[in-house]
Design a protein around this motif. Structure first.
Motif, mmCIF file in Angstrom:
data_model
loop_
_atom_site.group_PDB
_atom_site.id
_atom_site.type_symbol
_atom_site.label_atom_id
_atom_site.label_comp_id
_atom_site.label_asym_id
_atom_site.label_seq_id
_atom_site.Cartn_x
_atom_site.Cartn_y
_atom_site.Cartn_z
ATOM 1 N N THR A 17 42.769 11.043 26.437
ATOM 2 C CA THR A 17 42.686 10.063 27.527
ATOM 3 C C THR A 17 42.893 10.721 28.890
ATOM 4 O OG1 THR A 17 45.047 9.506 27.348
ATOM 5 C CG2 THR A 17 43.478 8.144 26.086
ATOM 6 N N GLU A 40 44.704 8.858 21.104
ATOM 7 C CA GLU A 40 45.588 9.560 22.038
ATOM 8 C C GLU A 40 46.914 9.873 21.338
ATOM 9 O OE1 GLU A 40 47.583 11.480 24.411
ATOM 10 O OE2 GLU A 40 45.617 10.936 25.243
ATOM 11 N N VAL A 45 48.230 7.240 28.917
ATOM 12 C CA VAL A 45 47.003 7.953 29.253
ATOM 13 C C VAL A 45 47.313 9.033 30.292
ATOM 14 C CG1 VAL A 45 45.619 5.889 28.811
ATOM 15 C CG2 VAL A 45 46.352 6.412 31.160
#
Length: 492
Positions: A17, A40, A45
């Motif tokens: 991400t 992820e 992120v």
């Protein structure tokens, strides 16, 4: 759409991400593809901009260019954005583009295998197994930090940590700190640490080229123009892009441009370092551009402070409370900060991705990374590498390259669907021609030759495998549009 309603079997699986993963996901959704998941390993992120929270962390590409062209941000506060602002931009991208329901956090990839019978990728993670027709890796060049094998470091007795895993629980006030390395992270960290530590020792294996940063805040007037005039940000981006693009001529070793670039770096060193011995120790012994050219107005002045010492050799070994240099000098230290870079030419994700016969991508890359159009690999159907081989830039914004690759993979997906969901695999011959052509282009550049030891060059084969050996604009021209001619297509 809630997170629980998205199945584990989708059209597209995306790993990571950072800019590559979020950019791919955002464009997929904007193009009408909703059957995708982003895997992820962390709980947020941001990729490298989530992980690198060290003091002074900032980008060395101007903010308006180090961002998505389809998501302009008129409110960048500075010419060179700092880590929290870039991380916030990526968080906003995930939220505002509606990507959060598609992201599986805590899903570290352990294995990815192509199933020829099903025509799908099976990806095993710490959150279970997922499958997809297409697999996109967006791990990037700076996602896995490199820890050097230094004798005795386990017996040091004090805090030891990598710059990409900064230990915010360790206070540096009044401490004796060793900074190991003199690359991009170190030149940002040293001035910050010098403000609090009682003593700083910088272990320099090789002196870098450093040029002025010339950072500044954007004025309220400029930000207002960026917000009100829809052409203002694209025009500013273009101005920055072509200014940086001119810098590639020096990497091409064009005599006049290379001499000018070296003169500018030398003048910066001479202006900021008066002591002849220190200046000599900070003079690079390699060609400009072989390694990353750094930008800083504060690194050299920090090295002139009374409590900061430049050790012009590598860290050789560690003893309790001491850091011993290759020169033999012993330095008493309380904390060791490793600014030792990342796993680049042999990316860890390559060991996890396997073809139909169970052979890993790392095995295929025994002589160095290769990918056709810097994006697809023979023997690995429906696999796309964003920010993989031959995509690094030493003079411009990697986001420009990432967006070109996203355009390419979206074209491949559209072509596959138009052909009745056919599997897409580049021919080995096309990949070999492409790799050979880039090898030829790299000859005569500043990365070519025995004197250049850099993370752009694979140490096993001495091939330039990470950096793109041409102008950034040439990457988009060559690799920004999918052409099915070099691909073998079989029924999906």
């Amino acid at each position: 759409m809630s997170r629980t309603t998205i199945p584990r079997s989708v059209d597209v699986l995306v790993i990571g991400t950072g800019f590559a993963g979020l950019g791919t996901a955002a464009r997929l959704k904007r193009e009408g593809t909703h059957s995708f998941l982003v895997l992820e390993r962390a709980d947020d992120v941001g990729g490298t901009w989530r992980d690198n929270t060290y003091p002074g962390a900032a980008c060395d590409v101007p903010s308006h260019l180090y961002s998505f062209s389809f998501r302009p941000n008129p409110d960048w506060s500075r010419l060179f954005a700092r880590q929290p602002e870039i991380h916030r931009y990526l968080r906003d991208t995930a939220r505002e583009e509606g990507l959060l329901p598609h992201i599986r956090f805590g899903a570290e990839v352990r294995d990815a295998r192509w199933d020829p019978a099903e025509g799908r990728w099976t990806v095993t993670t710490t959150r279970g197994v997922f499958t997809g027709r297409f697999l996109v890796t967006g791990a990037g060049h700076l996602s896995d930090h490199r820890l050097p094998d230094i004798p005795g470091i386990g017996d040091f007795g004090g805090p030891v940590f990598h710059s990409a895993r900064w230990d915010h629980g360790t206070g540096l006030e009044g401490k004796r700190v060793a900074v190991v390395g003199s690359g991009a992270s170190a030149v940002q960290i040293v001035p910050e640490v010098a403000d609090s530590a009682s003593q700083v020792t910088v272990f320099q294996r090789s002196a870098p080229y450093v040029v002025p940063r010339a950072d500044r805040a954007y004025t309220e007037t400029e930000q207002r123009v960026f917000r009100r005039d829809p052409e203002a940000v694209p025009a500013h981006r273009a101005e920055i892009f072509w200014y940086l693009e001119a810098g590639f001529a020096a990497r091409r070793a064009a005599p006049h441009q290379l001499a000018e670039a070296k003169a500018a770096a030398r003048a910066h060193l001479e202006r900021q370092i008066a002591d002849p011995a220190l200046r000599q120790a900070l003079t690079p012994d390699h060609e400009l551009g072989c390694k990353r050219v750094l930008i800083s107005d504060t690194y050299y002045p920090a090295l002139t402070r009374d409590h900061v010492t430049l050790e012009p050799s590598a860290l050789a070994r560690v003893e309790p409370g001491k850091a011993i240099a290759a020169s033999g000098a012993a330095h008493a230290v309380d904390v060791i900060v490793l600014c030792t870079g990342f796993e680049t030419t042999e990316p860890p994700y390559a060991r996890l991705v396997h073809d139909a016969d169970g052979r890993s991508l790392a095995d295929h890359w025994a002589r160095g990374m290769e990918a056709f159009a810097s994006t697809t690999v023979a023997g690995f159907p429906n696999l796309f590498l964003v920010n993989g081989p031959h995509t690094g830039l030493g003079h411009n914004s990697i986001v420009h390259v990432i967006e070109a690759q996203i355009d390419y993979l979206l074209g491949a997906l559209a072509w596959s669907r138009a052909q009745g969901d056919r599997t897409v695999e580049v021919s080995a011959a096309a990949q070999e021609r492409y790799a050979a052509d880039l090898d030829r282009q790299a000859r005569g550049t500043v990365w070519d030759g025995e004197r250049c030891r850099s993370w752009y060059v694979d140490p096993r084969s001495k091939r330039v495998t990470l950096i793109w050996p041409d102008f950034a604009d040439a990457f988009r021209h060559r690799n920004g549009t999918f052409d099915p001619a070099p691909y073998a297509a079989t029924a999906g």
